[in-house]
Each structure stands twice: as structure tokens, then as C-alpha cells.
Design a protein around this motif. Structure first.
Motif, PDB file in Angstrom:
ATOM      1  N   THR A   1      33.207  31.043  44.577  1.00  0.00           N
ATOM      2  CA  THR A   1      34.454  31.470  44.128  1.00  0.00           C
ATOM      3  C   THR A   1      34.160  32.570  42.902  1.00  0.00           C
ATOM      4  N   PHE A   2      33.063  32.471  42.085  1.00  0.00           N
ATOM      5  CA  PHE A   2      32.952  33.594  41.155  1.00  0.00           C
ATOM      6  C   PHE A   2      31.444  33.913  40.769  1.00  0.00           C
ATOM      7  N   ALA A   3      31.085  35.029  40.298  1.00  0.00           N
ATOM      8  CA  ALA A   3      29.719  35.272  39.919  1.00  0.00           C
ATOM      9  C   ALA A   3      29.872  36.080  38.858  1.00  0.00           C
ATOM     10  N   PHE A   4      28.805  35.565  37.951  1.00  0.00           N
ATOM     11  CA  PHE A   4      28.419  36.672  36.608  1.00  0.00           C
ATOM     12  C   PHE A   4      27.276  37.597  37.022  1.00  0.00           C
ATOM     13  N   VAL A   5      27.432  38.766  36.792  1.00  0.00           N
ATOM     14  CA  VAL A   5      26.452  39.688  37.232  1.00  0.00           C
ATOM     15  C   VAL A   5      25.733  40.436  36.159  1.00  0.00           C
ATOM     16  N   GLU A   6      24.468  40.406  35.967  1.00  0.00           N
ATOM     17  CA  GLU A   6      23.914  41.288  34.634  1.00  0.00           C
ATOM     18  C   GLU A   6      24.153  42.818  35.018  1.00  0.00           C
ATOM     19  N   ASP A   7      24.547  43.384  34.018  1.00  0.00           N
ATOM     20  CA  ASP A   7      24.946  44.791  34.483  1.00  0.00           C
ATOM     21  C   ASP A   7      23.915  45.865  34.956  1.00  0.00           C
TER      22      ASP A   7
ATOM     23  N   ALA B   1      34.540  40.733  50.855  1.00  0.00           N
ATOM     24  CA  ALA B   1      34.600  39.863  52.171  1.00  0.00           C
ATOM     25  C   ALA B   1      35.061  38.494  51.818  1.00  0.00           C
ATOM     26  N   LEU B   2      34.454  37.778  50.804  1.00  0.00           N
ATOM     27  CA  LEU B   2      34.660  36.445  50.533  1.00  0.00           C
ATOM     28  C   LEU B   2      35.728  36.392  49.511  1.00  0.00           C
ATOM     29  N   ASP B   3      36.136  37.266  49.082  1.00  0.00           N
ATOM     30  CA  ASP B   3      37.208  37.196  47.839  1.00  0.00           C
ATOM     31  C   ASP B   3      36.414  36.530  46.926  1.00  0.00           C
ATOM     32  N   THR B   4      35.249  36.768  46.323  1.00  0.00           N
ATOM     33  CA  THR B   4      34.504  36.327  45.310  1.00  0.00           C
ATOM     34  C   THR B   4      34.934  37.346  44.159  1.00  0.00           C
ATOM     35  N   ARG B   5      35.448  36.619  43.079  1.00  0.00           N
ATOM     36  CA  ARG B   5      35.643  37.329  41.932  1.00  0.00           C
ATOM     37  C   ARG B   5      34.140  37.612  40.780  1.00  0.00           C
ATOM     38  N   TRP B   6      34.075  38.613  40.333  1.00  0.00           N
ATOM     39  CA  TRP B   6      32.966  38.794  39.645  1.00  0.00           C
ATOM     40  C   TRP B   6      33.000  39.449  38.353  1.00  0.00           C
TER      41      TRP B   6
ATOM     42  N   THR C   1      29.247  40.109  27.196  1.00  0.00           N
ATOM     43  CA  THR C   1      27.868  40.373  26.732  1.00  0.00           C
ATOM     44  C   THR C   1      27.310  39.204  26.515  1.00  0.00           C
ATOM     45  N   LYS C   2      25.683  39.210  26.492  1.00  0.00           N
ATOM     46  CA  LYS C   2      25.053  37.927  26.304  1.00  0.00           C
ATOM     47  C   LYS C   2      25.165  37.450  25.295  1.00  0.00           C
ATOM     48  N   ALA C   3      25.697  37.968  24.226  1.00  0.00           N
ATOM     49  CA  ALA C   3      26.173  37.403  22.998  1.00  0.00           C
ATOM     50  C   ALA C   3      27.544  36.376  22.894  1.00  0.00           C
ATOM     51  N   ASP C   4      28.165  36.583  23.771  1.00  0.00           N
ATOM     52  CA  ASP C   4      29.550  35.989  23.906  1.00  0.00           C
ATOM     53  C   ASP C   4      29.299  34.441  24.047  1.00  0.00           C
ATOM     54  N   SER C   5      30.100  33.715  23.312  1.00  0.00           N
ATOM     55  CA  SER C   5      30.049  32.234  23.423  1.00  0.00           C
ATOM     56  C   SER C   5      30.238  31.602  24.697  1.00  0.00           C
ATOM     57  N   PRO C   6      30.001  30.551  25.213  1.00  0.00           N
ATOM     58  CA  PRO C   6      30.281  29.825  26.133  1.00  0.00           C
ATOM     59  C   PRO C   6      31.695  29.828  26.159  1.00  0.00           C
ATOM     60  N   ARG C   7      32.443  29.500  25.507  1.00  0.00           N
ATOM     61  CA  ARG C   7      33.978  29.599  25.532  1.00  0.00           C
ATOM     62  C   ARG C   7      34.728  30.868  26.165  1.00  0.00           C
ATOM     63  N   GLN C   8      34.058  31.924  25.864  1.00  0.00           N
ATOM     64  CA  GLN C   8      34.394  33.127  26.341  1.00  0.00           C
ATOM     65  C   GLN C   8      34.301  33.225  27.798  1.00  0.00           C
ATOM     66  N   TYR C   9      32.892  32.728  28.081  1.00  0.00           N
ATOM     67  CA  TYR C   9      32.485  32.941  29.679  1.00  0.00           C
ATOM     68  C   TYR C   9      33.673  31.780  30.534  1.00  0.00           C
ATOM     69  N   SER C  10      33.898  30.875  29.801  1.00  0.00           N
ATOM     70  CA  SER C  10      34.786  30.101  30.536  1.00  0.00           C
ATOM     71  C   SER C  10      36.094  30.572  30.601  1.00  0.00           C
ATOM     72  N   GLN C  11      36.674  31.104  29.373  1.00  0.00           N
ATOM     73  CA  GLN C  11      37.899  31.896  29.721  1.00  0.00           C
ATOM     74  C   GLN C  11      38.026  33.117  30.665  1.00  0.00           C
ATOM     75  N   TYR C  12      37.097  33.761  30.791  1.00  0.00           N
ATOM     76  CA  TYR C  12      36.843  34.936  31.706  1.00  0.00           C
ATOM     77  C   TYR C  12      37.188  33.986  33.108  1.00  0.00           C
ATOM     78  N   PHE C  13      36.084  33.140  33.304  1.00  0.00           N
ATOM     79  CA  PHE C  13      36.363  32.556  34.718  1.00  0.00           C
ATOM     80  C   PHE C  13      37.625  31.943  34.920  1.00  0.00           C
ATOM     81  N   ASP C  14      38.295  31.314  33.898  1.00  0.00           N
ATOM     82  CA  ASP C  14      39.628  30.838  34.316  1.00  0.00           C
ATOM     83  C   ASP C  14      40.456  31.750  34.683  1.00  0.00           C
ATOM     84  N   MET C  15      40.458  32.778  33.790  1.00  0.00           N
ATOM     85  CA  MET C  15      41.489  34.312  34.012  1.00  0.00           C
ATOM     86  C   MET C  15      41.270  34.822  35.532  1.00  0.00           C
ATOM     87  N   MET C  16      40.010  35.168  35.798  1.00  0.00           N
ATOM     88  CA  MET C  16      39.632  35.588  37.141  1.00  0.00           C
ATOM     89  C   MET C  16      39.920  34.545  38.462  1.00  0.00           C
ATOM     90  N   VAL C  17      39.470  33.374  38.143  1.00  0.00           N
ATOM     91  CA  VAL C  17      39.748  32.396  39.271  1.00  0.00           C
ATOM     92  C   VAL C  17      41.417  32.116  39.712  1.00  0.00           C
TER      93      VAL C  17
END
Length: 313
Positions: free
Chosen positions: A29-35, A52-57, A86-102
């Protein structure tokens, strides 16, 4: 992520080939990709698979002050992956991005074209073969074109510049969306209706035999126009069949294919180049237009229809 979302399966990959294989199999459903990965030429394949897969990233930067790859890459600056963590962002920020995009609206799967979608189109009147050359931005461009091809499309030969390990991945990706059968080009294959032959990431040039019945011919040799396989090699091999050929150059850097397209046009072929507005990189098609190789410039959205119509003449 696993702690925040019980039941979620997280896959880890430390190289693009592993990531591609995992994504193809698991359809995430989603991918985090190192820049840093997005700067590799082969990331074009990941972009096309995500599409093709409609995978958000989202791209993950080393630091807030780092320069994102999208600022220097025409591929990444067309709408995808434009938000960065960024790699310094908190786990909560990662979850927020995930929720927003998914939770963002997803593509209408019922209306998405896929295998067999073009099979109902009339196709018995095709009289010519189709040749296509592409480079930077070409993976997604090819996907866009082949979605519009019917199951019984004209025999179609494609040369795409891509990394040596991604040829079969490209074939599988295109076969997902094309109603016709997409195969990796091999030597001495008969050119059949309903088949698309792809040369990408191979150490031999793809061409055509000089006598009928038409067959593929893979030959070793030095790079031509700086590439292996080369679009020019494919186009020039088809010159003896000029009046039976429809050829196009899609988005790409450099000039591979422009001279071959001119020779095909002079031999009676119908020739096209992708227009500037719809090209990720207006290099190969620009040269083909300026040297007279292309009879007409066509937008990517209209390319499939233009090729198929010309193949009926």
C-alpha cells in the motif's frame, strides 16, 4: 509502524532489485524510500511499478537541510514523491504521513485498464508492424501506450534504455497492463500478432531479419549511439520493410533512434515523435523532429491511437 498498526506487515529492502521484487510480489500500500535510491536511473522502474500498483510513497531525506533528488531529476519532478521526511523525524510523523497518503482518494480500480481490457477492440485490419524506442521517462510512457493496445495488436518491437538487471521486470510490468502478450526479446522469434517484444537491459542489439518471414535478430557488438541495446539498431534493421513499418520515439535523453527513424521515413515508414509537453525529457524526440525523422509530433495520451491507426493503412 508495526507497533502503531497491529497486523501490518513491513518489508525491508537494502537495494532496488530487492525492493522491486518485493513490491511486485506483495503489492504494498505504501513505501518509504531513502532519497539516495531515487537518484539511481533504475528508480524509474520502481516509479512505474508504484504507479501500476497504486502504491503511495514518500522520500526520506538524510536531514532537513539535504537537497532532495527531485530538484535535479525530471522524473521525480512530475508529481510523485514530492513530500519528504527525514531520518530525524519522529515515529509519529512517519505514521501521520502514512495516514495522510493512504487515506487519500485512490484510483478507480473498476475503471483502471488491465490485462484483457483492450481485447474488445477491432484488430483484424492491422497490416503493419510497430517499432518503439524510449529512454528516460520511457517506462511510464510505454505503460501508457500499451494500455491502449488491443489483445490482437500488430507485432510490436520495443527498445527501452534501462539497467541491466531490470529487463525482465519491465517485461512483467508491461505484461500486467497490456491486453497483448509482452515478452522479453530473444533471437529468432517469429513476429506474431498479439505479441510485444521488448529489448531492455540486454547485452545484445535487437533487430529484424532482412528477409521474410519477419523474425527478431539479437546481435552482439559495440554500443550504437551510446547504447546497448540501441533504438537506432532496431530502426535501421527494419529499413528493408519501410512501407510495412510504423515507428515512434518516446521521451528520452540524447539522440538514439533519430537517425534510424529518418532512414525509416525515407524508406516509406510512418513515423512519430512524442511531443515536448508530454515528454519527461525532450531529447530523443526533439532530435527526431528536428532532423526530419518524425513526420508528426504526438502527445503521449494520443500515441497509442496514432500508432494503431497508422498500422491499419
Amino acid at each position: 509502524m508495526e507497533a502503531s498498526y497491529p497486523g501490518m506487515k513491513v518489508l525491508l529492502a537494502n537495494n532496488l532489485m530487492m525492493a522491486y521484487n518485493q513490491a511486485e510480489a506483495a503489492e504494498p500500500t505504501f513505501a518509504f524510500v531513502e532519497d539516495g535510491f531515487t537518484k539511481l536511473p533504475e528508480f524509474e522502474m520502481m516509479l512505474a511499478l508504484f504507479s501500476a500498483l497504486d502504491t503511495r510513497w514518500v522520500a526520506v531525506m538524510d536531514s532537513a537541510g539535504a537537497t532532495p533528488a527531485r530538484q535535479s531529476s525530471p522524473l521525480l519532478n512530475v508529481g510523485a514523491g514530492i513530500f519528504e521526511l527525514t531520518k530525524a523525524d519522529s515515529p509519529r510523523q512517519y505514521s501521520q504521513y502514512f495516514d495522510m497518503m493512504v487515506k487519500a482518494p485512490r484510483r478507480d480500480q473498476a475503471g483502471a485498464l488491465g490485462k484483457g481490457a483492450g481485447s474488445a477492440r477491432a484488430s483484424t485490419s492491422f497490416k503493419k508492424i510497430i517499432l518503439i524506442g524510449s529512454s528516460t521517462g520511457g517506462v511510464e510512457a510505454l505503460r501508457s501506450v500499451l494500455v491502449g493496445f488491443p489483445a490482437q495488436c500488430p507485432p510490436t518491437l520495443i527498445v527501452q534504455h534501462t539497467g541491466k538487471n531490470f529487463g525482465q521486470g519491465l517485461v512483467s510490468l508491461l505484461d500486467r497492463v497490456c491486453a497483448a502478450k509482452v515478452v522479453q526479446a530473444e533471437d529468432n522469434m517469429n513476429l506474431e500478432v498479439g505479441h510485444v517484444y521488448v529489448a531492455a537491459g540486454q547485452r545484445r542489439h535487437m533487430g529484424m531479419t532482412q528477409r521474410k518471414p519477419m523474425k527478431t535478430r539479437l546481435k552482439e557488438g559495440p554500443p550504437i549511439s551510446g547504447h546497448m541495446p540501441s533504438v537506432d539498431a532496431l530502426f535501421t534493421s527494419a529499413v528493408p520493410y519501410g512501407k510495412d513499418v510504423v515507428a515512434a520515439i518516446l521521451t528520452g535523453m540524447g539522440q538514439d533512434g533519430a537517425q534510424g527513424l529518418l532512414e525509416l521515413r525515407n524508406a516509406g515508414a510512418t513515423t512519430f515523435a512524442q511531443d515536448e509537453k508530454s515528454s519527461v525529457v525532450y531529447g530523443m524526440p526533439r532530435v527526431a523532429w528536428e532532423n526530419g525523422g518524425a513526420q508528426k509530433q504526438v502527445s503521449l495520451a494520443r500515441m497509442a491511437g496514432a500508432l494503431l491507426q497508422a498500422a491499419k493503412a
